[in-house]
Design an enzyme around this catalytic site. Structure first.
Site, mmCIF file in Angstrom:
data_model
loop_
_atom_site.group_PDB
_atom_site.id
_atom_site.type_symbol
_atom_site.label_atom_id
_atom_site.label_comp_id
_atom_site.label_asym_id
_atom_site.label_seq_id
_atom_site.Cartn_x
_atom_site.Cartn_y
_atom_site.Cartn_z
ATOM 1 N N ASP A 10 -44.812 21.277 -19.887
ATOM 2 C CA ASP A 10 -45.957 19.885 -20.573
ATOM 3 C C ASP A 10 -46.502 19.726 -20.170
ATOM 4 O O ASP A 10 -46.930 19.565 -19.045
ATOM 5 C CB ASP A 10 -44.848 19.698 -21.508
ATOM 6 C CG ASP A 10 -43.964 18.612 -21.321
ATOM 7 O OD1 ASP A 10 -44.217 18.013 -20.076
ATOM 8 O OD2 ASP A 10 -43.113 17.331 -21.993
ATOM 9 N N HIS A 11 -47.552 18.307 -20.912
ATOM 10 C CA HIS A 11 -47.936 17.688 -20.176
ATOM 11 C C HIS A 11 -47.633 16.872 -19.379
ATOM 12 O O HIS A 11 -48.383 16.369 -18.860
ATOM 13 C CB HIS A 11 -48.548 16.822 -21.491
ATOM 14 C CG HIS A 11 -48.021 16.655 -22.319
ATOM 15 N ND1 HIS A 11 -47.309 16.836 -23.407
ATOM 16 C CD2 HIS A 11 -47.528 14.576 -22.336
ATOM 17 C CE1 HIS A 11 -46.112 16.139 -23.692
ATOM 18 N NE2 HIS A 11 -46.456 14.608 -23.425
ATOM 19 N N CYS A 49 -41.533 19.758 -16.666
ATOM 20 C CA CYS A 49 -41.649 18.563 -18.069
ATOM 21 C C CYS A 49 -41.966 17.058 -17.682
ATOM 22 O O CYS A 49 -41.161 17.342 -16.285
ATOM 23 C CB CYS A 49 -40.920 19.034 -19.590
ATOM 24 S SG CYS A 49 -39.135 18.516 -19.747
ATOM 25 N N GLY A 50 -41.868 16.381 -17.810
ATOM 26 C CA GLY A 50 -41.848 14.936 -17.808
ATOM 27 C C GLY A 50 -40.613 14.870 -16.523
ATOM 28 O O GLY A 50 -40.491 14.057 -15.770
ATOM 29 N N THR A 51 -38.989 14.961 -17.359
ATOM 30 C CA THR A 51 -38.193 14.300 -17.057
ATOM 31 C C THR A 51 -37.210 16.152 -16.414
ATOM 32 O O THR A 51 -36.687 15.947 -15.231
ATOM 33 C CB THR A 51 -37.085 13.963 -17.377
ATOM 34 O OG1 THR A 51 -36.839 15.052 -18.595
ATOM 35 C CG2 THR A 51 -37.063 12.349 -17.609
ATOM 36 N N GLY A 52 -37.836 17.161 -17.136
ATOM 37 C CA GLY A 52 -36.901 18.487 -16.763
ATOM 38 C C GLY A 52 -35.791 19.241 -17.597
ATOM 39 O O GLY A 52 -35.643 20.188 -17.839
ATOM 40 N N ILE A 53 -35.071 17.736 -18.072
ATOM 41 C CA ILE A 53 -34.236 17.507 -19.155
ATOM 42 C C ILE A 53 -34.009 18.643 -20.196
ATOM 43 O O ILE A 53 -33.199 19.528 -20.636
ATOM 44 C CB ILE A 53 -33.837 16.501 -19.723
ATOM 45 C CG1 ILE A 53 -33.236 15.262 -18.603
ATOM 46 C CG2 ILE A 53 -32.666 16.559 -20.885
ATOM 47 C CD1 ILE A 53 -32.944 14.171 -18.794
ATOM 48 N N GLY A 54 -35.401 18.091 -21.181
ATOM 49 C CA GLY A 54 -35.686 18.880 -22.412
ATOM 50 C C GLY A 54 -36.464 20.365 -22.286
ATOM 51 O O GLY A 54 -35.660 21.412 -22.263
ATOM 52 N N MET A 55 -37.327 20.882 -21.164
ATOM 53 C CA MET A 55 -37.157 22.215 -20.495
ATOM 54 C C MET A 55 -36.017 22.858 -19.846
ATOM 55 O O MET A 55 -35.537 24.116 -20.357
ATOM 56 C CB MET A 55 -38.115 22.392 -19.129
ATOM 57 C CG MET A 55 -40.022 21.624 -19.401
ATOM 58 S SD MET A 55 -40.562 23.618 -20.673
ATOM 59 C CE MET A 55 -41.660 22.865 -20.004
ATOM 60 N N HIS A 103 -25.103 29.302 -5.256
ATOM 61 C CA HIS A 103 -24.045 29.473 -5.797
ATOM 62 C C HIS A 103 -24.561 29.745 -7.615
ATOM 63 O O HIS A 103 -23.026 30.118 -8.391
ATOM 64 C CB HIS A 103 -23.997 27.943 -5.874
ATOM 65 C CG HIS A 103 -22.738 27.830 -4.874
ATOM 66 N ND1 HIS A 103 -22.457 26.573 -4.339
ATOM 67 C CD2 HIS A 103 -23.202 28.187 -3.495
ATOM 68 C CE1 HIS A 103 -21.502 26.364 -3.652
ATOM 69 N NE2 HIS A 103 -22.187 27.265 -2.425
ATOM 70 N N HIS A 116 -18.943 33.386 -6.678
ATOM 71 C CA HIS A 116 -19.401 32.692 -7.482
ATOM 72 C C HIS A 116 -20.027 33.154 -8.810
ATOM 73 O O HIS A 116 -20.548 32.957 -10.185
ATOM 74 C CB HIS A 116 -20.883 32.206 -7.531
ATOM 75 C CG HIS A 116 -21.082 31.186 -6.075
ATOM 76 N ND1 HIS A 116 -20.205 30.112 -6.411
ATOM 77 C CD2 HIS A 116 -20.907 31.083 -4.804
ATOM 78 C CE1 HIS A 116 -20.162 28.998 -5.204
ATOM 79 N NE2 HIS A 116 -20.613 29.805 -3.511
#
Length: 143
Positions: free
Chosen positions: A7-8, A64-70, A97, A132
């Site tokens: 994203d942006h 994305c900004g934090t990676g959390i949303g993606m 793993h 794993h």
């Protein structure tokens, strides 16, 4: 082939990752975004996630900004194992793993150099299988 999108908030890092992959002769498909206009990260997670899940591409990278949303959005797609990583150890473990088929990075948390290094670690690490495998089978059953 590796699918890449952001994203942006992840645009600068995405551009650095795409450039690095191409410099290494690694074929990649850039799914956007292409400028700093505000966009919705789920749209890009869907494009890359579906390309990976369908086998159109071997793996994906989302930023994305934090990676959390993606990571949240991509992991809604059956067959996707998107791993948000922050350092070399988590990038290595995502591959070894978790057999992550999508790497997720935070564009506002990592410099372009750091992000490119994490991609390199992920790509050069190999899934270990063994103990794993049963864990990944359990994850797949949750879908």
């Amino acid at each position: 082939m590796i699918a890449v999108a952001s994203d942006h908030g992840g645009l600068e890092l995405k551009n650095a990752v795409v450039e690095s992959l191409r410099n290494q002769q690694i074929e990649c498909k850039d799914f956007g975004t292409d400028d700093s206009t505000s966009v919705d990260y789920p749209d890009f997670a869907e494009k890359v996630g579906k390309a990976v899940a369908s086998g159109e591409v071997k793996a994906g990278i989302l930023i994305c900004g934090t990676g959390i949303g993606m990571s949240i959005a991509a992991n809604k797609i059956p067959g996707i194992r998107a791993a948000l990583v922050h350092d070399e150890f988590t990038a290595q473990m995502a591959s070894q793993h978790n057999n992550a088929n999508i790497l997720v990075l935070g564009g506002r948390l990592l410099s372009p150099e750091q992000g490119v290094r994490l991609v390199d670690v992920w790509l050069t690490s190999s899934y270990e299988g063994g103990r794993h495998e049963q864990r990944l089978e359990k994850i797949a059953r949750l879908e």
